[in-house]
Motif scaffolding. Structure first.
Motif, mmCIF file in Angstrom:
data_model
loop_
_atom_site.group_PDB
_atom_site.id
_atom_site.type_symbol
_atom_site.label_atom_id
_atom_site.label_comp_id
_atom_site.label_asym_id
_atom_site.label_seq_id
_atom_site.Cartn_x
_atom_site.Cartn_y
_atom_site.Cartn_z
ATOM 1 N N GLU A 137 50.955 -29.511 -19.977
ATOM 2 C CA GLU A 137 50.276 -29.300 -21.261
ATOM 3 C C GLU A 137 49.209 -28.231 -21.144
ATOM 4 O O GLU A 137 48.611 -28.052 -20.080
ATOM 5 C CB GLU A 137 49.631 -30.602 -21.727
ATOM 6 N N ILE A 138 48.989 -27.531 -22.253
ATOM 7 C CA ILE A 138 47.852 -26.627 -22.323
ATOM 8 C C ILE A 138 46.592 -27.483 -22.272
ATOM 9 O O ILE A 138 46.501 -28.499 -22.949
ATOM 10 C CB ILE A 138 47.887 -25.791 -23.612
ATOM 11 N N MET A 139 45.640 -27.087 -21.482
ATOM 12 C CA MET A 139 44.467 -27.932 -21.254
ATOM 13 C C MET A 139 43.582 -28.096 -22.471
ATOM 14 O O MET A 139 43.005 -29.149 -22.675
ATOM 15 C CB MET A 139 43.657 -27.411 -20.074
ATOM 16 N N ASP A 140 43.457 -27.076 -23.305
ATOM 17 C CA ASP A 140 42.490 -27.168 -24.402
ATOM 18 C C ASP A 140 43.151 -27.307 -25.766
ATOM 19 O O ASP A 140 42.538 -27.018 -26.778
ATOM 20 C CB ASP A 140 41.556 -25.955 -24.380
ATOM 21 N N TYR A 141 44.413 -27.747 -25.823
ATOM 22 C CA TYR A 141 45.111 -27.886 -27.089
ATOM 23 C C TYR A 141 44.670 -29.142 -27.825
ATOM 24 O O TYR A 141 44.557 -30.217 -27.224
ATOM 25 C CB TYR A 141 46.624 -27.917 -26.897
ATOM 26 N N HIS A 142 44.405 -29.042 -29.118
ATOM 27 C CA HIS A 142 44.062 -30.195 -29.951
ATOM 28 C C HIS A 142 44.954 -30.155 -31.175
ATOM 29 O O HIS A 142 44.937 -29.190 -31.926
ATOM 30 C CB HIS A 142 42.598 -30.150 -30.382
#
Length: 103
Positions: free
Chosen positions: A97-102
């Motif tokens: 996963e992308i670490m900073d995805y919300h």
């Protein structure tokens, strides 16, 4: 580029296949559930199994570039993927996963 987190989630083991086809080897897989690695600039993190990396590399590189939504909505988090290594006797599943995805 985005940093991508790789988390070892679960391993499945097939002792029947191992007994039929595998030559006994020590330390076939050193990965443990919960282990994490961070890919920076789409590169293989140190300590991550090279064989597992070859399977997940295209997904990690895509996520690092900000691409996602693999297979038209496959994952709840479109900026992630669940990928298994190619060990036919004891495959490990990895959540990337992308670490900073919300969402």
């Amino acid at each position: 580029m985005n940093a991508v987190r790789i988390t070892a989630v679960r391993q499945t083991v097939y002792p029947d296949l191992m007994a039929l086809y595998e030559n006994p080897i020590e330390h076939a897989c050193e990965v443990r559930p919960g282990q994490q690695w961070i890919s920076v600039d789409g590169q293989r993190p140190e300590g991550l199994c090279p064989s597992a990396w070859e399977v997940m590399r295209p997904f990690v590189e895509s996520l690092a570039r900000g691409e996602g939504n693999f297979f038209d909505g496959w994952m709840q988090n479109p900026m992630s993927a669940m990928i298994s290594c190619n060990d036919g006797f004891r495959p490990f599943s990895f959540y990337i996963e992308i670490m900073d995805y919300h969402a």
